[in-house]
Design an enzyme around this catalytic site. Structure first.
Site, PDB file in Angstrom:
ATOM      1  N   TYR A  45       0.883  -1.171   0.000  1.00 52.89           N
ATOM      2  CA  TYR A  45       0.000   0.000   0.000  1.00 52.89           C
ATOM      3  C   TYR A  45       0.918   1.217   0.000  1.00 52.89           C
ATOM      4  O   TYR A  45       1.389   1.668   1.046  1.00 52.89           O
ATOM      5  CB  TYR A  45      -0.915  -0.017   1.218  1.00 52.89           C
ATOM      6  N   ASP A 104      -2.137  -1.293  -4.016  1.00 52.44           N
ATOM      7  CA  ASP A 104      -2.434   0.099  -4.334  1.00 52.44           C
ATOM      8  C   ASP A 104      -1.110   0.850  -4.444  1.00 52.44           C
ATOM      9  O   ASP A 104      -0.477   1.158  -3.436  1.00 52.44           O
ATOM     10  CB  ASP A 104      -3.320   0.692  -3.234  1.00 52.44           C
ATOM     11  N   HIS A 159     -12.275   1.613  -3.784  1.00 48.59           N
ATOM     12  CA  HIS A 159     -11.502   0.871  -4.777  1.00 48.59           C
ATOM     13  C   HIS A 159     -12.267  -0.384  -5.158  1.00 48.59           C
ATOM     14  O   HIS A 159     -13.145  -0.850  -4.428  1.00 48.59           O
ATOM     15  CB  HIS A 159     -10.137   0.460  -4.227  1.00 48.59           C
TER      16      HIS A 159
END
Length: 515
Positions: free
Chosen positions: A156, A197, A304
């Site tokens: 992330y 991500d 998302h």
């Protein structure tokens, strides 16, 4: 086949509450199990879990049929965090938290760190302190029967806040550390998948408004991705990075393939977003074993959507989970922790014991003296006298001297004096008119008072209509620091979308009250 899925879940506990599950019960485990079953993957990587170890519960961490691994933020609660859930049929042989190796336990770690001499120890700890990376290493068997190593890096990546230039530096250093670790694993002979991500839309096709963004191609994050990724359709002699964007490998020209949308503006309704979630694989792995790469925009519950890929390999499960597995945490290991484990025995010398005993004896003597003194000073009931008795209620009232007392001999008018004589017609009409006048004057005064308070307390103004659609607006609040922080304004209530789409939000703006 091996199916891997990545999803920025934007808070795993809030996601469960939004789905109607209560955490402190067995339904939490069933709820997480349903999410994993819905994603239908051998390896599920979650980002932005927003849980720390002190709030991680056993039903959330230990799911039947899976072994899980968590990385927590060490600086802030309810921030960042990643988790990897592996089916028992894809149990990893090693697992490790962080990229630098400073969080490694030296037992069951992935290893292979590369040259990190350009980083200081403090910088490495800072980069790994936010719970942004988790590595699991698996054994896979190809169609030819060969066993190979596959390392899955669940990341992330940080977001670069325009108002905080230091976060851009932090983001780029995290990128650099990620690339060093991934290339070191490749050099050691392991295949590598980087998924999660990445917080950067690589190409203009991956962003809804790339044309209007200033210096889109010059963004440092995009330049880093240019060096990391290979463009298989570029001219000969150009740069070929060690990794491939698997989705663009299969869908090089697919427009509108976005994975993140603003929930505040309702942009998902018109697919007005960007693609910042990826499944990246090393060149040999993608070209030889990847069968497909996909997005799951129909899966709701976060800002998302999940992304994933299918590999033409078979996982070879390890016989035992690595030590980082949550089922080995002391609070979940099934052994009761005694309170003595948290206490340290204090060794006392004889002199200290004797002084403590003397102090206790002196304290007890002082307490007995204080009690005796209180008893001697307390008044007894025989000494109080009748003056301390309860008073009557009438003793608090005195007859008034200004008004004469009423007597029973009060002269009352006779019944005859109460009877009025017959009045003339003119007097009757005059009394009626006078009564109506008094009533109208009272109504006028009431109306004046009502108008006065209405002018003073006007209440909320009617909601204005937007200029583009003539529809009621919505009120928003300025949250950005500055002179307008906390002010309210009106804007179009429709979801955000392309400017050329008439069904999207118009540019109407109005402050709710003058500054």
């Amino acid at each position: 086949m091996l199916r891997v899925v990545s999803w920025n879940i934007n808070g795993i506990r809030s996601h469960l509450q939004g789905a109607g599950y209560e955490e402190p019960s067995n339904c939490t485990a069933r709820a997480v199990g349903r999410i994993l079953d819905k994603l239908d993957a051998d390896i599920v990587c979650l980002q932005e879990t927003k849980v720390t170890r002190d709030v991680l519960t056993e039903p959330l961490a230990i799911i039947e049929g899976y072994n899980s691994y968590f990385s927590f933020s060490r600086n802030r609660s309810g921030y960042s965090g990643v988790a990897t859930f592996c089916k028992d049929s894809a149990t990893p042989v090693a697992a490790e938290e962080g990229l630098s190796g400073l969080l490694a336990t030296l037992n069951g770690d992935v290893n292979c760190y590369g040259n990190m001499d350009e980083f200081t120890q403090e910088e490495l700890r800072a980069l790994d302190s936010e719970g942004r990376a988790l590595l699991t290493q698996h054994k896979i068997r190809t169609q030819d029967g060969d066993e190979k190593s596959l390392t899955v890096i669940n990341v992330y990546c940080p977001h670069a806040d325009p108002g905080k230039p230091e976060r851009l530096t932090f983001k780029m250093r995290f990128y650099h550390l990620l690339q060093i670790r991934a290339e070191a694993l490749l050099a050691a002979g392991s295949h590598v998948i980087i998924l999660g991500d990445l917080n950067t839309a690589h190409r203009p096709i991956d962003h809804w408004d790339a044309v209007n963004l200033e210096c889109f191609e010059e963004d440092p994050g995009r330049k880093w991705m240019d060096g990391l990724l290979s463009n298989l359709r570029c001219q000969a002699g150009s740069h070929m990075g060690p990794f491939i964007d698997s989705y663009r490998y299969f869908q090089p020209k697919q427009k509108g393939a976005f994975t993140c949308w603003s929930t505040v503006t309702g942009a998902r309704h018109l697919n007005y977003g960007s693609r910042i979630d990826y499944v990246l694989g090393d060149r040999a792995l993608v070209m030889d074993t990847f069968q497909s790469s996909f997005l799951l925009p129909e899966v709701m519950g976060s800002d998302h959507c999940p992304v994933g890929a299918v590999l033409n390999v078979s996982p070879v499960p390890a016989k035992q989970c690595p030590p980082l597995c949550t089922r080995f945490l002391p609070e979940f290991a099934g052994t009761q922790l005694k309170i003595l484990r948290f206490l340290v025995r204090l060794e006392q010398d004889p002199v200290f014991k004797q002084s403590a005993l003397q102090l206790r004896n002196q304290t007890q003597v002082q307490l007995r003296q204080n009690k005796a003194r209180v008893r001697s000073t307390r008044p007894r009931p025989s000494q109080t006298g009748s003056s301390r008795g309860q008073k009557k209620l009438m003793s608090y009232f005195q007859p008034s001297s200004s008004h004469p007392q009423t007597t029973s001999n009060l002269d009352l008018p006779s019944l005859g004096t109460l009877v009025t004589p017959e009045t003339s017609e003119e007097e009757a009409m005059a009394s009626v008119v006078e009564g109506h006048t008094k009533v109208s004057e009272a109504k006028d005064k009431k109306e004046v008072r009502t108008l006065f308070w209405k002018s003073l307390l006007r209440g909320p103004l009617p909601t204005p209509l937007c200029g583009g659609h003539r529809e009621p607006c919505v009120m928003r609040t300025v949250k950005k620091p500055g002179p307008n922080l906390g002010r309210h304004f009106y804007m179009c209530a429709r979801p955000q979308g392309p400017p050329t789409d008439p069904s999207s939000r118009c540019n109407f703006f109005l402050w709710s009250r003058p500054s």
